[in-house]
Design a protein around this motif. Sequence first.
Motif, mmCIF file in Angstrom:
data_model
loop_
_atom_site.group_PDB
_atom_site.id
_atom_site.type_symbol
_atom_site.label_atom_id
_atom_site.label_comp_id
_atom_site.label_asym_id
_atom_site.label_seq_id
_atom_site.Cartn_x
_atom_site.Cartn_y
_atom_site.Cartn_z
ATOM 1 N N THR A 291 113.752 10.406 103.233
ATOM 2 C CA THR A 291 113.820 10.536 104.684
ATOM 3 C C THR A 291 114.431 11.877 105.074
ATOM 4 O O THR A 291 115.305 12.406 104.380
ATOM 5 C CB THR A 291 114.651 9.394 105.302
ATOM 6 N N GLN A 296 119.948 8.274 108.828
ATOM 7 C CA GLN A 296 119.272 7.260 108.011
ATOM 8 C C GLN A 296 119.588 7.462 106.532
ATOM 9 O O GLN A 296 119.805 6.489 105.789
ATOM 10 C CB GLN A 296 117.764 7.323 108.239
ATOM 11 N N ASP A 300 121.384 4.698 104.220
ATOM 12 C CA ASP A 300 120.678 4.120 103.079
ATOM 13 C C ASP A 300 121.411 4.348 101.766
ATOM 14 O O ASP A 300 121.398 3.495 100.871
ATOM 15 C CB ASP A 300 119.266 4.694 102.989
#
Length: 400
Positions: A291, A296, A300
Amino acid sequence: MAYKNLELYVHIPFCMKKCDYCDFLSFSADERTQRDYVAALCKEIEYYGKQIGHLYEVSTVFLGGGTPSWLDTEYMEAIMATLKKAFRIREDAEITVECNPGTVTLQKLVAYKNAGINRLSIGCQSADAQELKLLGRVHTFEQFLKTYELARTVGFQNINVDLISCLPHQTAEKFLKTLQTVSRLKPEHLSVYTLIIEEGTPFYERYKFDDVRQQAGMQTEELPTEDEAYRIYKMTQAYLMENGYEQYETSNYAKPGFACRHNIGYWRRENYLGLGLGAASLLENIRYSNTRDLYQYLTDCYRIAKDPDKVGLGNNLHESVSELSRKEQMEEFMFLGLRMPEGVYRSDFEKAFAMPMDVIYRDVIEELKEQELLISKEGCVTLTDKGRDLSNYCMAKFLL
Protein backbone atom coordinates in the motif's frame (compact mmCIF):
# COMPACT_ATOMS: atom_id res chain seq x y z
CA MET A 1 19.33 -27.62 2.09
CA ALA A 2 19.69 -25.62 -1.12
CA TYR A 3 18.40 -22.12 -0.56
CA LYS A 4 16.85 -20.03 -3.31
CA ASN A 5 18.34 -16.64 -4.06
CA LEU A 6 16.51 -13.53 -2.86
CA GLU A 7 17.11 -9.81 -3.21
CA LEU A 8 15.71 -7.31 -0.72
CA TYR A 9 14.59 -3.76 -1.41
CA VAL A 10 13.80 -1.51 1.57
CA HIS A 11 11.93 1.73 0.87
CA ILE A 12 12.55 4.84 2.97
CA PRO A 13 10.05 7.42 1.66
CA PHE A 14 11.36 10.50 3.46
CA CYS A 15 13.07 13.48 1.84
CA MET A 16 14.06 16.93 3.03
CA LYS A 17 12.30 18.30 -0.06
CA LYS A 18 10.80 16.66 -3.11
CA CYS A 19 12.71 17.53 -6.28
CA ASP A 20 10.76 19.18 -9.10
CA TYR A 21 11.21 16.25 -11.52
CA CYS A 22 10.57 13.42 -9.03
CA ASP A 23 7.49 11.19 -9.09
CA PHE A 24 8.84 8.59 -6.63
CA LEU A 25 6.90 7.85 -3.47
CA SER A 26 8.60 10.37 -1.18
CA PHE A 27 7.71 13.22 1.15
CA SER A 28 9.03 15.17 4.12
CA ALA A 29 8.20 13.94 7.63
CA ASP A 30 8.78 14.94 11.22
CA GLU A 31 10.86 12.90 13.66
CA ARG A 32 7.86 11.13 15.18
CA THR A 33 6.62 9.97 11.78
CA GLN A 34 10.06 8.64 10.94
CA ARG A 35 10.25 6.82 14.28
CA ASP A 36 6.83 5.23 13.81
CA TYR A 37 7.65 4.26 10.24
CA VAL A 38 10.92 2.54 11.14
CA ALA A 39 9.19 0.66 13.95
CA ALA A 40 6.50 -0.54 11.52
CA LEU A 41 9.07 -1.39 8.86
CA CYS A 42 10.98 -3.56 11.33
CA LYS A 43 7.75 -5.39 12.14
CA GLU A 44 7.20 -6.09 8.44
CA ILE A 45 10.78 -7.34 8.09
CA GLU A 46 10.33 -9.65 11.09
CA TYR A 47 7.05 -10.96 9.68
CA TYR A 48 8.52 -11.90 6.31
CA GLY A 49 11.59 -13.35 7.98
CA LYS A 50 9.32 -15.80 9.82
CA GLN A 51 7.21 -16.51 6.73
CA ILE A 52 9.88 -17.08 4.07
CA GLY A 53 13.29 -16.38 5.60
CA HIS A 54 14.06 -20.11 5.94
CA LEU A 55 13.61 -20.67 2.19
CA TYR A 56 16.00 -18.07 0.81
CA GLU A 57 19.53 -16.74 0.99
CA VAL A 58 19.85 -12.99 0.44
CA SER A 59 22.48 -11.89 -2.08
CA THR A 60 21.72 -8.15 -2.25
CA VAL A 61 20.03 -5.50 -0.13
CA PHE A 62 19.14 -2.07 -1.50
CA LEU A 63 17.90 0.71 0.77
CA GLY A 64 16.30 3.31 -1.50
CA GLY A 65 13.89 6.17 -1.33
CA GLY A 66 13.28 8.94 -0.80
CA THR A 67 16.49 9.71 1.00
CA PRO A 68 17.50 6.86 3.33
CA SER A 69 20.52 8.85 4.53
CA TRP A 70 18.18 11.46 5.98
CA LEU A 71 17.21 9.00 8.72
CA ASP A 72 18.93 9.29 12.09
CA THR A 73 21.79 6.84 12.49
CA GLU A 74 19.98 4.82 15.15
CA TYR A 75 17.10 4.12 12.79
CA MET A 76 19.37 2.84 10.04
CA GLU A 77 21.19 0.66 12.57
CA ALA A 78 17.85 -0.75 13.75
CA ILE A 79 16.78 -1.58 10.18
CA MET A 80 20.07 -3.32 9.40
CA ALA A 81 20.02 -5.29 12.68
CA THR A 82 16.45 -6.44 12.00
CA LEU A 83 17.30 -7.52 8.44
CA LYS A 84 20.27 -9.57 9.65
CA LYS A 85 18.19 -11.26 12.33
CA ALA A 86 15.23 -12.01 10.06
CA PHE A 87 17.04 -13.20 6.92
CA ARG A 88 19.99 -15.35 5.97
CA ILE A 89 22.23 -12.70 4.37
CA ARG A 90 25.32 -13.94 2.55
CA GLU A 91 28.69 -12.81 3.84
CA ASP A 92 29.53 -11.38 0.42
CA ALA A 93 26.12 -9.74 -0.06
CA GLU A 94 26.04 -6.38 -1.85
CA ILE A 95 24.35 -3.93 0.53
CA THR A 96 23.60 -0.48 -0.90
CA VAL A 97 22.18 2.66 0.65
CA GLU A 98 21.14 5.75 -1.31
CA CYS A 99 22.59 9.01 0.00
CA ASN A 100 21.99 12.63 -0.84
CA PRO A 101 24.78 15.17 -0.40
CA GLY A 102 24.54 17.09 2.84
CA THR A 103 22.58 14.38 4.67
CA VAL A 104 25.51 12.32 5.94
CA THR A 105 28.32 12.95 8.38
CA LEU A 106 31.56 11.13 9.04
CA GLN A 107 29.97 9.45 12.07
CA LYS A 108 26.93 8.37 10.06
CA LEU A 109 29.06 6.82 7.34
CA VAL A 110 31.16 4.98 9.92
CA ALA A 111 27.93 3.60 11.40
CA TYR A 112 26.81 2.45 7.94
CA LYS A 113 30.05 0.58 7.39
CA ASN A 114 29.90 -1.01 10.83
CA ALA A 115 26.33 -2.12 10.12
CA GLY A 116 27.47 -4.01 7.02
CA ILE A 117 26.62 -1.51 4.28
CA ASN A 118 29.34 -1.81 1.62
CA ARG A 119 28.03 0.25 -1.30
CA LEU A 120 26.84 3.85 -1.55
CA SER A 121 24.71 5.43 -4.26
CA ILE A 122 25.10 9.21 -4.12
CA GLY A 123 22.60 11.47 -5.88
CA CYS A 124 24.70 14.13 -7.58
CA GLN A 125 22.57 14.64 -10.75
CA SER A 126 24.71 17.48 -12.13
CA ALA A 127 27.99 19.31 -11.56
CA ASP A 128 26.41 22.56 -12.78
CA ALA A 129 25.00 24.92 -10.13
CA GLN A 130 22.26 26.28 -12.39
CA GLU A 131 21.10 22.79 -13.34
CA LEU A 132 20.95 21.71 -9.69
CA LYS A 133 18.79 24.74 -8.93
CA LEU A 134 16.57 24.01 -11.92
CA LEU A 135 16.07 20.43 -10.71
CA GLY A 136 15.05 21.66 -7.25
CA ARG A 137 17.95 19.86 -5.55
CA VAL A 138 18.71 21.00 -2.01
CA HIS A 139 22.47 20.52 -2.30
CA THR A 140 25.37 22.15 -4.12
CA PHE A 141 28.07 20.37 -6.08
CA GLU A 142 30.52 21.32 -3.34
CA GLN A 143 28.35 19.42 -0.86
CA PHE A 144 28.42 16.41 -3.17
CA LEU A 145 32.23 16.57 -3.25
CA LYS A 146 32.33 16.72 0.55
CA THR A 147 30.04 13.69 0.84
CA TYR A 148 32.12 11.76 -1.70
CA GLU A 149 35.37 12.59 0.10
CA LEU A 150 33.89 11.51 3.45
CA ALA A 151 32.83 8.19 1.94
CA ARG A 152 36.34 7.54 0.66
CA THR A 153 37.84 8.57 4.01
CA VAL A 154 35.63 6.02 5.80
CA GLY A 155 36.77 3.35 3.36
CA PHE A 156 33.88 2.82 0.95
CA GLN A 157 35.35 1.23 -2.18
CA ASN A 158 32.16 0.76 -4.16
CA ILE A 159 30.41 4.05 -4.91
CA ASN A 160 27.77 4.86 -7.51
CA VAL A 161 27.01 8.42 -8.61
CA ASP A 162 23.62 9.26 -10.12
CA LEU A 163 23.45 11.79 -12.97
CA ILE A 164 20.55 13.08 -15.08
CA SER A 165 20.99 14.06 -18.72
CA CYS A 166 18.81 15.87 -21.28
CA LEU A 167 17.83 18.67 -18.90
CA PRO A 168 16.21 21.86 -20.21
CA HIS A 169 18.69 23.94 -22.25
CA GLN A 170 21.31 21.19 -21.98
CA THR A 171 23.58 20.30 -24.89
CA ALA A 172 25.98 17.40 -25.35
CA GLU A 173 28.90 19.79 -24.74
CA LYS A 174 27.38 21.04 -21.49
CA PHE A 175 26.64 17.54 -20.16
CA LEU A 176 30.16 16.44 -21.12
CA LYS A 177 31.51 18.92 -18.55
CA THR A 178 29.52 17.15 -15.82
CA LEU A 179 30.77 13.75 -17.01
CA GLN A 180 34.37 14.95 -17.04
CA THR A 181 34.12 16.53 -13.59
CA VAL A 182 32.52 13.49 -11.95
CA SER A 183 34.59 10.83 -13.73
CA ARG A 184 37.81 12.46 -12.47
CA LEU A 185 36.74 11.30 -9.01
CA LYS A 186 36.86 7.71 -10.32
CA PRO A 187 33.63 6.32 -8.86
CA GLU A 188 33.23 2.61 -9.48
CA HIS A 189 29.77 3.04 -10.98
CA LEU A 190 27.76 5.72 -12.78
CA SER A 191 24.01 5.70 -13.39
CA VAL A 192 23.15 8.19 -16.13
CA TYR A 193 19.40 8.57 -16.49
CA THR A 194 17.66 10.51 -19.23
CA LEU A 195 15.19 13.04 -17.83
CA ILE A 196 11.60 11.83 -18.09
CA ILE A 197 8.80 14.35 -17.69
CA GLU A 198 6.45 12.60 -15.26
CA GLU A 199 2.82 13.59 -14.85
CA GLY A 200 2.02 15.10 -11.46
CA THR A 201 5.40 16.81 -11.02
CA PRO A 202 6.26 20.53 -11.29
CA PHE A 203 8.36 19.63 -14.34
CA TYR A 204 5.24 18.27 -16.04
CA GLU A 205 3.44 21.57 -15.64
CA ARG A 206 6.46 23.45 -17.01
CA TYR A 207 7.51 21.19 -19.86
CA LYS A 208 4.57 18.96 -20.83
CA PHE A 209 4.05 20.61 -24.21
CA ASP A 210 7.77 20.66 -24.95
CA ASP A 211 7.89 16.98 -24.02
CA VAL A 212 5.23 16.23 -26.65
CA ARG A 213 7.27 18.15 -29.22
CA GLN A 214 10.40 16.20 -28.27
CA GLN A 215 8.64 12.83 -28.55
CA ALA A 216 7.28 13.84 -31.96
CA GLY A 217 10.71 14.85 -33.23
CA MET A 218 9.69 18.51 -33.52
CA GLN A 219 11.64 21.63 -32.60
CA THR A 220 11.50 22.21 -28.84
CA GLU A 221 11.64 25.42 -26.82
CA GLU A 222 13.53 24.36 -23.67
CA LEU A 223 14.08 20.60 -23.66
CA PRO A 224 16.75 19.18 -25.98
CA THR A 225 15.37 18.08 -29.32
CA GLU A 226 15.10 14.37 -30.04
CA ASP A 227 18.30 14.59 -32.14
CA GLU A 228 20.18 16.43 -29.38
CA ALA A 229 19.00 13.91 -26.77
CA TYR A 230 20.35 11.12 -28.98
CA ARG A 231 23.64 13.00 -29.37
CA ILE A 232 23.90 13.34 -25.56
CA TYR A 233 23.29 9.61 -25.11
CA LYS A 234 25.89 8.56 -27.70
CA MET A 235 28.43 11.05 -26.33
CA THR A 236 27.88 9.69 -22.80
CA GLN A 237 28.29 6.15 -24.02
CA ALA A 238 31.49 6.88 -25.94
CA TYR A 239 33.11 9.04 -23.25
CA LEU A 240 32.53 6.64 -20.38
CA MET A 241 33.63 3.60 -22.35
CA GLU A 242 36.81 5.45 -23.36
CA ASN A 243 37.42 6.13 -19.68
CA GLY A 244 37.22 2.55 -18.49
CA TYR A 245 33.51 2.07 -17.81
CA GLU A 246 31.53 -0.82 -19.23
CA GLN A 247 27.93 -0.17 -20.23
CA TYR A 248 26.20 -3.21 -18.74
CA GLU A 249 22.66 -1.81 -19.07
CA THR A 250 21.00 1.05 -20.93
CA SER A 251 21.59 3.65 -18.20
CA ASN A 252 24.34 2.03 -16.11
CA TYR A 253 28.11 2.03 -16.43
CA ALA A 254 30.65 0.34 -14.19
CA LYS A 255 34.34 -0.30 -13.80
CA PRO A 256 35.13 -4.00 -14.38
CA GLY A 257 33.78 -6.05 -11.49
CA PHE A 258 31.53 -3.29 -10.11
CA ALA A 259 28.27 -3.76 -12.02
CA CYS A 260 25.40 -3.47 -9.54
CA ARG A 261 24.38 -7.01 -8.62
CA HIS A 262 21.00 -5.82 -7.34
CA ASN A 263 20.19 -4.22 -10.70
CA ILE A 264 21.28 -7.29 -12.64
CA GLY A 265 19.12 -9.51 -10.45
CA TYR A 266 16.10 -7.36 -11.27
CA TRP A 267 16.73 -7.60 -15.02
CA ARG A 268 17.33 -11.34 -14.69
CA ARG A 269 14.02 -11.73 -12.85
CA GLU A 270 15.49 -13.00 -9.60
CA ASN A 271 13.10 -13.28 -6.67
CA TYR A 272 13.01 -9.96 -4.85
CA LEU A 273 11.07 -8.81 -1.82
CA GLY A 274 10.08 -5.17 -1.41
CA LEU A 275 9.74 -3.94 2.18
CA GLY A 276 8.24 -0.62 3.17
CA LEU A 277 5.64 1.81 1.91
CA GLY A 278 4.73 1.23 -1.75
CA ALA A 279 7.48 -1.36 -2.25
CA ALA A 280 7.05 -3.94 -5.04
CA SER A 281 7.98 -7.62 -4.96
CA LEU A 282 8.35 -10.53 -7.37
CA LEU A 283 8.21 -13.87 -5.55
CA GLU A 284 7.87 -17.08 -7.54
CA ASN A 285 6.26 -15.19 -10.44
CA ILE A 286 3.73 -13.41 -8.25
CA ARG A 287 3.91 -9.62 -8.13
CA TYR A 288 2.99 -7.74 -4.96
CA SER A 289 2.76 -4.02 -4.32
CA ASN A 290 2.57 -2.64 -0.80
CA THR A 291 0.00 0.00 0.00
CA ARG A 292 1.08 3.58 -0.68
CA ASP A 293 -1.06 4.95 2.16
CA LEU A 294 1.17 5.70 5.15
CA TYR A 295 -1.56 5.38 7.79
CA GLN A 296 -2.73 2.08 6.30
CA TYR A 297 0.83 0.78 6.18
CA LEU A 298 1.49 1.63 9.84
CA THR A 299 -1.82 0.08 10.88
CA ASP A 300 -1.28 -3.14 8.91
CA CYS A 301 2.29 -3.62 10.15
CA TYR A 302 1.12 -3.49 13.74
CA ARG A 303 -1.73 -5.84 12.88
CA ILE A 304 0.51 -8.53 11.41
CA ALA A 305 2.92 -8.18 14.33
CA LYS A 306 0.06 -8.72 16.79
CA ASP A 307 -1.41 -11.80 15.10
CA PRO A 308 0.73 -13.02 12.17
CA ASP A 309 -0.91 -16.47 12.00
CA LYS A 310 -4.19 -14.94 10.82
CA VAL A 311 -2.57 -13.14 7.89
CA GLY A 312 -1.50 -14.99 4.78
CA LEU A 313 1.47 -14.03 2.62
CA GLY A 314 0.25 -11.77 -0.15
CA ASN A 315 -2.96 -10.79 1.63
CA ASN A 316 -1.59 -8.11 3.92
CA LEU A 317 -0.10 -4.67 3.24
CA HIS A 318 -0.69 -5.15 -0.46
CA GLU A 319 -2.90 -3.01 -2.63
CA SER A 320 -2.29 -5.34 -5.57
CA VAL A 321 -1.39 -9.01 -6.04
CA SER A 322 -1.12 -10.62 -9.45
CA GLU A 323 0.28 -13.93 -10.64
CA LEU A 324 2.14 -13.59 -13.92
CA SER A 325 0.91 -15.81 -16.71
CA ARG A 326 3.41 -17.95 -18.62
CA LYS A 327 3.12 -15.52 -21.54
CA GLU A 328 3.91 -12.54 -19.29
CA GLN A 329 6.89 -14.36 -17.80
CA MET A 330 8.32 -14.96 -21.28
CA GLU A 331 7.78 -11.34 -22.27
CA GLU A 332 9.54 -10.05 -19.14
CA PHE A 333 12.38 -12.53 -19.62
CA MET A 334 13.06 -11.12 -23.07
CA PHE A 335 12.56 -7.38 -22.70
CA LEU A 336 14.29 -7.12 -19.33
CA GLY A 337 17.21 -9.31 -20.39
CA LEU A 338 17.72 -7.43 -23.64
CA ARG A 339 18.45 -4.25 -21.65
CA MET A 340 21.90 -5.69 -21.03
CA PRO A 341 24.61 -5.92 -23.71
CA GLU A 342 25.05 -9.69 -23.36
CA GLY A 343 21.33 -10.12 -23.97
CA VAL A 344 19.48 -13.34 -23.11
CA TYR A 345 20.82 -16.88 -23.27
CA ARG A 346 18.87 -19.53 -25.11
CA SER A 347 19.78 -22.11 -22.48
CA ASP A 348 18.36 -19.88 -19.71
CA PHE A 349 15.10 -19.48 -21.64
CA GLU A 350 14.81 -23.24 -22.15
CA LYS A 351 15.59 -23.90 -18.49
CA ALA A 352 12.93 -21.41 -17.37
CA PHE A 353 10.17 -22.46 -19.78
CA ALA A 354 11.05 -26.05 -20.81
CA MET A 355 11.08 -25.18 -24.51
CA PRO A 356 13.51 -23.61 -26.97
CA MET A 357 13.33 -19.85 -27.46
CA ASP A 358 12.74 -20.28 -31.19
CA VAL A 359 9.47 -22.11 -30.59
CA ILE A 360 8.01 -18.83 -29.34
CA TYR A 361 10.16 -16.11 -30.87
CA ARG A 362 11.74 -17.47 -34.07
CA ASP A 363 9.82 -15.12 -36.40
CA VAL A 364 10.52 -12.07 -34.21
CA ILE A 365 14.22 -12.92 -33.95
CA GLU A 366 14.55 -13.42 -37.70
CA GLU A 367 12.70 -10.17 -38.44
CA LEU A 368 14.95 -8.14 -36.13
CA LYS A 369 18.06 -9.86 -37.51
CA GLU A 370 17.04 -8.89 -41.06
CA GLN A 371 16.66 -5.29 -39.84
CA GLU A 372 20.17 -5.50 -38.29
CA LEU A 373 18.70 -4.76 -34.85
CA LEU A 374 19.54 -8.10 -33.24
CA ILE A 375 22.15 -10.83 -33.54
CA SER A 376 22.49 -14.40 -32.29
CA LYS A 377 25.93 -15.50 -31.14
CA GLU A 378 27.41 -18.01 -28.72
CA GLY A 379 24.03 -19.24 -27.60
CA CYS A 380 22.58 -15.82 -26.81
CA VAL A 381 20.39 -13.21 -28.45
CA THR A 382 21.46 -9.59 -28.11
CA LEU A 383 20.62 -6.20 -29.58
CA THR A 384 23.07 -4.53 -31.94
CA ASP A 385 24.15 -0.91 -31.38
CA LYS A 386 21.43 0.09 -33.82
CA GLY A 387 18.96 -2.11 -31.91
CA ARG A 388 19.82 -0.47 -28.60
CA ASP A 389 19.19 2.92 -30.17
CA LEU A 390 15.74 1.62 -31.17
CA SER A 391 15.24 -0.43 -28.03
CA ASN A 392 11.60 0.55 -27.44
CA TYR A 393 10.69 -0.71 -30.89
CA CYS A 394 12.63 -3.93 -30.39
CA MET A 395 11.21 -4.66 -26.95
CA ALA A 396 7.66 -4.21 -28.21
CA LYS A 397 8.26 -6.98 -30.74
CA PHE A 398 8.60 -9.49 -27.91
CA LEU A 399 5.14 -8.79 -26.51
CA LEU A 400 3.08 -11.81 -27.44
